[in-house]
Design an enzyme around this catalytic site. Structure first.
Site, PDB file in Angstrom:
ATOM      1  N   GLU A 294       1.181  -1.425   0.090  1.00 20.58           N
ATOM      2  CA  GLU A 294       0.021  -0.003  -0.212  1.00 20.58           C
ATOM      3  C   GLU A 294       0.797   0.903  -0.041  1.00 20.58           C
ATOM      4  O   GLU A 294       0.536   2.394  -1.082  1.00 20.58           O
ATOM      5  CB  GLU A 294      -0.899  -0.085   1.369  1.00 20.58           C
ATOM      6  CG  GLU A 294      -1.594   1.373   1.696  1.00 20.58           C
ATOM      7  CD  GLU A 294      -3.090   1.239   2.700  1.00 20.58           C
ATOM      8  OE1 GLU A 294      -2.800   0.487   3.076  1.00 20.58           O
ATOM      9  OE2 GLU A 294      -3.409   2.264   2.976  1.00 20.58           O
ATOM     10  N   ARG A 295       2.107   1.081   0.638  1.00 18.56           N
ATOM     11  CA  ARG A 295       3.346   2.607   0.854  1.00 18.56           C
ATOM     12  C   ARG A 295       3.620   2.916  -0.287  1.00 18.56           C
ATOM     13  O   ARG A 295       4.087   3.109  -0.408  1.00 18.56           O
ATOM     14  CB  ARG A 295       3.709   2.324   2.623  1.00 18.56           C
ATOM     15  CG  ARG A 295       2.138   2.227   4.175  1.00 18.56           C
ATOM     16  CD  ARG A 295       3.100   1.900   4.874  1.00 18.56           C
ATOM     17  NE  ARG A 295       2.197   2.696   5.984  1.00 18.56           N
ATOM     18  CZ  ARG A 295       2.415   1.127   6.925  1.00 18.56           C
ATOM     19  NH1 ARG A 295       2.977   0.994   6.727  1.00 18.56           N
ATOM     20  NH2 ARG A 295       0.877   2.103   7.418  1.00 18.56           N
TER      21      ARG A 295
END
Ligand SMILES: Cc1cc2nc3c(=O)[nH]c(=O)nc-3n(C[C@H](O)[C@H](O)[C@H](O)COP(=O)(O)OP(=O)(O)OC[C@H]3O[C@@H](n4cnc5c(N)ncnc54)[C@H](O)[C@@H]3O)c2cc1C
Length: 386
Positions: free
Chosen positions: A242-243
């Protein structure tokens, strides 16, 4: 990172898809507060763009994560933040754990259609009382025969109004907070689930975000991803993608801010000269472009390590932190040079200014990234270097 011809072909495919299917409609969808997510995901699925690094057995391309990052970067050419965020939820937020730890049955049922674009997914971690403090979430999934019975609610869930399933993090026991959670795939049509009207957001206008309520929602225990109690650990791993997605995805949008500001400052004159001729302005724009290149280098470095199978928690957290901070700096600095035009709602830089604000909050706020980095540097009080 060394890019092959295949990387470049993928870039072109994403770019053509964005230019043809998305960008011509972005202004309309931003006004509507939604986009035709099923239609767009189906088209993206047909091109293979929703399963780039997912297993071929379930319809993915089976490529390494560097290809996913190239696509994430190219999805940044979409002229708003909401649609790429929606795509990222599907590819890098609600499916990584399912792809890695889910049973074959679960992957056939949910991953394959998510990759094909036949199902829309969402990720349910945050709650009204537990955003940064993931371990403190309250939603429960209690065993009853072969089922789980789920009660609680999830807040700010992107894609939820249109989603077919949610990848839900819930407490499955009363054990300690880091070992009492499981990730469970829950079909959104299951009786007992209700979704609030979508929330009125500062930015990311074309993506739908809502609150999801669970009232005695019954799902088979076989819908759990991996082992019971391993949910927190799997979610922390899932956060890496996600990051990295979030950091890669912002790069081209920031370059667009700089480029469009250069164009504007060339044609806008003050005191008889083009704005761009002011050294304060052209130096500042050069400095911002340099910072963007630094972010790109950090994202590529983290990706390279991730592809090699290394733990990139620190680098991914640094990339996310830098992306959020730089996003605010670039959009704010560029908006300034547009003067009053920059303050208009439909200005492209003002849209970026509103959209990128989320990067420092969602998926772990800046301060949470700093906490992780400090922990891994061994400078968080009471924590050993990890
Ligand atoms: C548009 C949008 C979409 C989202 N999509 C999703 C989604 O799809 N799925 C999902 O699960 N969640 C989603 N979220 C939730 C998001 O991940 C959380 O908002 C985020 O993790 C922050 O949690 P919070 O809002 O509860 O802030 P809080 O935890 O209340 O924190 C508030 C602020 O306090 C500061 N802070 C917190 N803890 C510390 C600390 N230890 N030290 C110093 N400062 C601290 C930070 O600045 C933080 O921003 C979304 C949020 C938004 C706004």
């Amino acid at each position: 990172m060394i890019f092959t011809q295949e990387h470049e072909e993928l870039r072109r495919t994403v770019r053509n898809f964005v230019d043809k299917e998305i960008n011509p409609h972005v202004d309309e969808w931003e006004k509507d507060g939604r986009f035709p997510i099923h239609e767009i995901f189906k088209k993206a699925g047909d091109l293979g763009l929703l399963g780039i690094s997912k297993p071929e057995k379930f319809g993915g391309m089976g490529l390494d994560y560097s290809y996913s990052i190239v696509a994430a970067e190219e999805f940044g050419t979409i002229r708003c933040g909401g649609i790429p965020m929606s795509i990222g939820v599907q590819t890098d937020m609600c499916t990584p754990a399912l792809a890695r730890f889910g049973s074959d049955e679960l992957r056939e049922q949910f991953l394959a259609p998510a990759i094909a674009g036949d199902m829309v997914g969402c990720i349910g971690v945050s709650e009204v009382g537990a955003g940064s403090d993931v371990a403190g979430l309250k939603t429960t999934a209690r065993k009853d025969g072969d089922d789980y019975v789920i009660n609680g609610s999830k807040m700010w869930i992107t894609n939820s109004p249109s989603a077919d399933f949610i990848c839900l993090l819930a407490n499955t026991s009363d054990d300690k907070p880091h070992v009492n959670k499981s990730l469970i795939v829950v079909p959104m049509k299951t009786p007992g689930i209700t979704v609030s009207p979508h929330l009125d957001k500062l930015g990311m206008r074309s993506s739908e975000t809502a609150q999801v309520f669970f009232d005695n929602v019954r799902v088979p225990q076989r819908y759990r991803i991996g082992h019971e109690g391993a949910g927190f650990m799997m979610q922390m791993l899932q956060f890496q993608e996600e990051r990295l997605f979030g950091a890669a995805n912002i790069i081209k949008g920031l370059e667009y801010c700089v480029d469009s500001t250069i164009d504007y400052c060339k044609q806008r004159h003050t005191f008889g000269n083009p704005l761009i001729d002011n050294q304060a302005i052209h130096f500042r724009l050069a400095e911002l472009q340099t910072e963007i290149e630094c972010l790109r280098a950090l994202v590529y470095q983290a990706t390279e390590q991730y592809v090699k199978g290394r733990d990139v928690t620190k680098l991914a957290s640094m990339a996310k932190l830098k992306a959020g901070r730089l996003g605010r700096e670039v959009s704010d600095a560029c908006l300034q040079y547009w003067g009053g035009m920059g303050f208009m709602w439909d200005n492209p830089v003002s849209r970026a200014y509103r959209d990128v604000r989320l990067v420092s909050i969602g998926g772990g706020a800046d301060e949470i990234m700093l906490g992780i980095i400090c922990k891994l540097m061994g400078i968080l009080p009471g924590k050993k270097k990890g």
